[in-house]
Design an enzyme around this catalytic site. Structure first.
Site, PDB file in Angstrom:
ATOM      1  N   GLU A  23      72.580  46.904 -17.496  1.00 32.00           N
ATOM      2  CA  GLU A  23      71.748  45.776 -17.920  1.00 32.00           C
ATOM      3  C   GLU A  23      71.115  46.021 -19.286  1.00 32.00           C
ATOM      4  OE1 GLU A  23      68.868  45.662 -14.736  1.00 32.00           O
ATOM      5  OE2 GLU A  23      67.379  46.683 -15.960  1.00 32.00           O
ATOM      6  N   ASP A  50      62.658  44.282  -6.066  1.00 31.04           N
ATOM      7  CA  ASP A  50      62.589  44.689  -7.474  1.00 31.04           C
ATOM      8  C   ASP A  50      61.138  44.822  -7.938  1.00 31.04           C
ATOM      9  OD1 ASP A  50      63.393  45.275 -10.053  1.00 31.04           O
ATOM     10  OD2 ASP A  50      64.494  43.407 -10.360  1.00 31.04           O
TER      11      ASP A  50
END
Length: 665
Positions: free
Chosen positions: A470, A415
Site C-alpha cells: 500500500e 484496522d
C-alpha cells in the site's frame, strides 16, 4: 551427546563466571546441539551472556522488573531459593502456518526466588528466550521492566524506527523500512519496534523479538551507550475518541506504570533472540510461534484460510464497465463474479461500507445493500469479509459479531489499533475470542507484530505491522526502497508471524520508471517478483491487490495467483542473504511452489532440486523475468520444465526481479 555438549559448555563458561565476583550464583544452559551457551549470574543483578560456537553473541545483559511497592525482581535483594532443569522434544501441530507441524526441542532452566517469582530460560538450537513469572496473589502494578541487550564492540543493527503519528511516541502503525548502522550510531532519540536484527560479528546474527504477548505492553528498543534497552508504553490514563475518521481511541495522558496485574498467577512475555550464522535460519525460524501459548480453540475445522479479492488498492477503479464504480453493490458484484470465476474464496469490503465518522458498524451507507451482496456471493460460493475501524468494533463487539455472523459474514479486517500498550494487547485477545465464538476469521491491520497470537488464536489469520505494498501508492523510491525491503523483511518481521503485505500488482515498474500514484498504483520491480511474493510471504488470508480487469488482461499471472495456496504442509528456505535475495520452496500435498526474489542487483540463481522426492519426475511451469524486464517491469516469460531430485535449474533474475515455479509429480 547433548549432555556432553552441556558439560563442556559449563567447563568453558565457569571461568568467565567466576571473574564476575565471588559469592554469586553462576549457572549455565546450553542448546540441545551445544552450539549456544547461556551463562547466568545471580548477584546484585541478574545477568545473562550468550555465546554461539564459542563467540560472544550477546554480551552480559541485565534484566529486572520493578513493582509498584518498590520490589525489584532481579535487584540486589533477590534471593534464589532453587532451580529446576527441563528439556523438551516434541512435535507441535501448527494449522494455518508454514507447515502442518513444527518440531520443538529445547533445554530449560527455571530460577525460583523468594517472594513467589521466577525466571524461566530456554535454549533452542536456533535461539534463546527468557520470561518472568509470578505466583503472587496480591494485585500490583509493574512500574518498569529492564530488558537490556548488549553486544560485542563493533556490532551493527538493522532496525525499523517508529514513525510516531503525534507527540505520543507510542502512537504508530508499526510500518517502516530498515536502517543499518553500528549500534552506537543509532538515533538515541527514536524508538525502534520489533523484530530487529543485530550483526554481532563472526558472521553471527541475533534477531530480537518477543512472544506470548498478552495483557502487557509490547516492547520497543532504544539505543543508549551502545546498548539496546527495552522501552514500554505506560498504561493509558485518559483516552479520547479521535484519530483516523474518529475510529481510534487516542491516548491523551498516561500513568506512571506500564501494566496492571490483578493478583492471579501469571507469566510475562518471552524476550527472545534467534541466533545463527546462516541468514536462512532467520527466515525459517518458528521460535516466536513455539513460545506462544497453545491454541485455545478445540475445534478449528470451521476456519478457512484463503485469498480475497480486494478493491482498496485501486481506489475502487474498474474500467470497461457500464456503471460508475465506487462503494456500491454493482462494483462489489464485479469482484464477487471475478472471485467465483477464479476460485478465490473471499471478497473484502474495505473502509467505506459503514457510515463515515460515526464509529458505528450498524450504520451502512445507502449505496450498499449488504443482505443482497451476501446472498449474491453465497450463491456463487464466495464469502464476504468486512473492514472495521478499531473503536467501532471494540465499543460494541459482541453485537457486531453476532449480528454479522448471523447475516452470513465470514470475518473482519480490524484496522487502526496503532498502539500496543496493555489495553490494546488485551483488546486483540478479546477480539480473537469473540470472533472465534461466532466462527469469524480475523485480519488485524494497523497492528503490531503477531507475537504468537496466531498460535493462541488460530482464527486470527493475518497481521499488518509491515511496510506493505500500500505504501507504493504514496511513497517515492527515495522515500521507500520496497525492492530491498522485500528481501530484508522475510528475515526480520516475518519471523514473528504472517504479514498482511497485500501483493499482486499488475502494473510493475523498473527503478527508472516508478512513481507513486494513489488511484492507479504500481509496484517496484518486475511482474515475476509479484508472483514470487505469494510464495515468499506468509499470509493465510491473502489479498489479490489488483482489479478483476487487470488480472483478466494477464491470465497467466491471474491463474498462478488464484491457484497458489496460502497455508502449507512444508516449507524450506533454500537460499538467501538478508537484504540481497531469497529463495523458498513450499509444499502443498504433492505440489511444490518455489519463489525467489532479488534486490536491485541482477542475479543468476542455481536452484538445487535435491529437496524433491527421490525417484520422482516433476513437471511444471516456470514464471521468470523476460529478456527486457530490466527495462519493462511487466516483461516475463513462462517455460515448461521437467526436473528430478538430481537436477539443478539455472534462473536469471532481472534487477528488482523474481521467479515462481510450480512443480507437480
Amino acid at each position: 551427546m547433548k549432555h556432553l555438549y552441556f558439560l563442556l559448555g559449563l567447563l568453558f563458561t565457569l571461568p568467565a563466571l567466576n571473574a564476575w565476583g565471588q559469592g554469586e550464583k553462576q549457572l549455565a544452559l546450553a542448546s540441545p546441539d551445544g552450539r549456544l551457551q547461556c551463562a547466568i549470574r545471580v548477584g546484585s543483578q541478574i545477568t545473562y551472556q550468550v555465546t554461539y560456537d564459542g563467540h560472544e553473541a550477546i554480551a552480559p545483559s541485565t534484566l529486572s522488573m520493578t513493582l509498584s511497592d518498590g520490589t525489584v525482581w532481579g535487584g540486589a535483594a533477590s534471593r534464589l531459593t532453587g532451580t529446576r532443569k527441563g528439556s523438551c522434544n516434541q512435535t507441535v501441530a501448527s494449522p494455518f502456518y508454514r507447515a502442518t507441524s513444527v518440531s520443538e526441542q529445547y533445554e530449560s532452566l527455571t530460577l525460583n526466588f523468594r517472594g513467589g517469582w521466577s525466571i524461566e530460560l530456554r535454549a533452542y538450537n536456533d535461539g534463546v528466550a527468557y520470561r518472568f513469572a509470578t505466583a503472587r496473589r496480591k494485585a500490583f502494578n509493574v512500574v518498569a521492566e529492564e530488558a537490556a541487550f548488549r553486544f560485542p564492540e563493533g556490532s551493527t543493527a538493522t532496525v525499523p524506527y517508529v514513525n510516531a503519528r503525534s507527540e505520543d511516541p507510542f502512537y504508530s502503525a508499526f510500518e517502516n523500512t530498515y536502517v543499518t548502522k553500528p549500534i552506537g550510531q543509532l538515533d538515541s532519540q527514536r524508538l525502534m519496534f520489533l523484530p530487529l536484527v543485530v550483526n554481532s560479528g563472526h558472521g553471527i546474527k541475533v534477531l530480537l523479538s518477543e512472544s506470548d504477548l498478552e495483557s502487557y505492553p509490547g516492547m520497543y528498543l532504544q539505543q543508549a551507550d551502545g546498548a539496546l534497552n527495552g522501552v514500554f508504553a505506560p498504561y493509558p490514563k485518559r483516552v479520547e475518541q479521535g484519530g483516523h475518521n474518529m475510529l481510534q481511541m487516542v491516548v491523551k495522558e498516561r500513568e506512571q506504570y506500564i501494566a496492571r496485574c490483578d493478583g492471579k498467577a501469571r507469566t510475562f512475555p518471552w524476550r527472545m533472540a534467534i541466533i545463527t550464522n546462516d541468514d536462512r535460519t532467520l527466515a525459517a525460524s518458528s521460535l516466536s510461534y513455539l513460545l506462544a501459548s497453545p491454541s485455545r480453540l478445540e475445534d478449528t475445522s470451521w476456519i478457512e484460510p484463503g485469498k480475497t479479492a480486494w478493491e482498496w488498492w485501486n481506489d475502487w477503479n474498474l474500467d470497461g464497465v457500464s456503471f460508475e464504480t465506487g462503494i456500491n453493490n454493482a462494483t462489489y458484484k464485479q469482484y464477487i463474479d471475478f472471485a467465483a470465476r477464479c476460485g478465490v474464496p473471499y471478497v473484502l469490503l474495505d473502509e467505506g461500507w459503514a457510515v463515515n465518522l460515526k464509529a458505528d458498524l450498524m450504520q451502512i451507507v445507502p449505496e450498499i445493500d449488504l443482505p443482497e451482496l451476501i446472498a449474491y456471493a453465497k450463491a456463487k460460493e464466495v464469502g464476504i469479509v468486512l473492514w472495521a475501524g478499531y473503536w467501532a468494533f471494540d465499543r460494541d463487539m459482541e453485537q457486531v459479531c453476532s449480528h454479522y455472523a448471523a447475516m452470513g459474514i465470514k470475518g473482519f479486517k480490524v484496522d487502526f489499533m496503532d498502539r500496543d500498550d496493555q489495553p490494546m494487547t488485551e483488546f486483540v485477545h478479546r477480539a480473537a475470542a469473540m470472533c472465534a465464538k461466532y466462527h469469524l476469521i480475523l485480519d488485524l491491520h494497523g497492528m503490531y507484530k503477531p507475537a504468537g497470537l496466531n498460535r493462541t488464536w488460530p482464527n486470527v489469520l493475518n497481521f499488518e505491522g509491515v511496510h506493505g505494498l500500500e505504501n507504493m501508492k504514496w511513497s517515492t523510491l527515495a522515500q521507500a526502497d520496497q525492492v530491498t525491503y522485500d528481501v530484508t523483511m522475510p528475515f526480520i518481521r516475518q519471523t514473528a508471524g504472517p504479514v498482511d503485505y497485500t501483493q499482486g500488482a499488475m502494473r510493475n515498474a523498473v527503478k527508472a520508471n516508478f512513481y507513486p500514484c494513489y488511484t492507479e498504483p504500481m509496484s517496484q520491480g518486475t511482474r515475476c517478483r509479484q508472483l514470487a511474493l505469494y510464495v515468499l510471504l506468509e499470509s493465510p488470508f491473502c489479498m489479490l491487490a489488483d482489479t478483476p480487469q487487470q488480472y483478466d488482461r494477464n491470465p497467466e499471472s491471474r491463474d498462478f495467483i488464484a491457484a497458489v495456496p496460502t497455508v502449507w504442509d512444508e516449507t524450506r528456505v533454500l537460499q538467501g542473504e538478508m537484504g540481497q535475495y531469497l529463495v523458498i520452496a513450499r509444499r502443498s500435498g504433492e505440489q511444490w511452489y518455489i519463489g525467489g526474489a532479488t534486490n536491485w542487483d541482477a542475479r543468476d540463481i542455481t536452484l538445487d532440486c535435491s529437496f524433491l522426492a527421490a525417484g520422482a519426475d516433476y513437471r511444471g511451469t516456470l514464471y521468470h523475468d523476460g529478456p527486457n524486464a530490466h527495462r519493462i517491469g511487466t516483461d516475463f516469460s513462462c517455460s515448461m520444465v521437467k526436473v528430478s531430485q538430481q537436477d539443478k535449474l539455472r534462473i536469471h533474475l532481472a534487477p528488482g526481479g523474481g521467479f515462481a515455479l510450480v512443480l507437480k509429480k
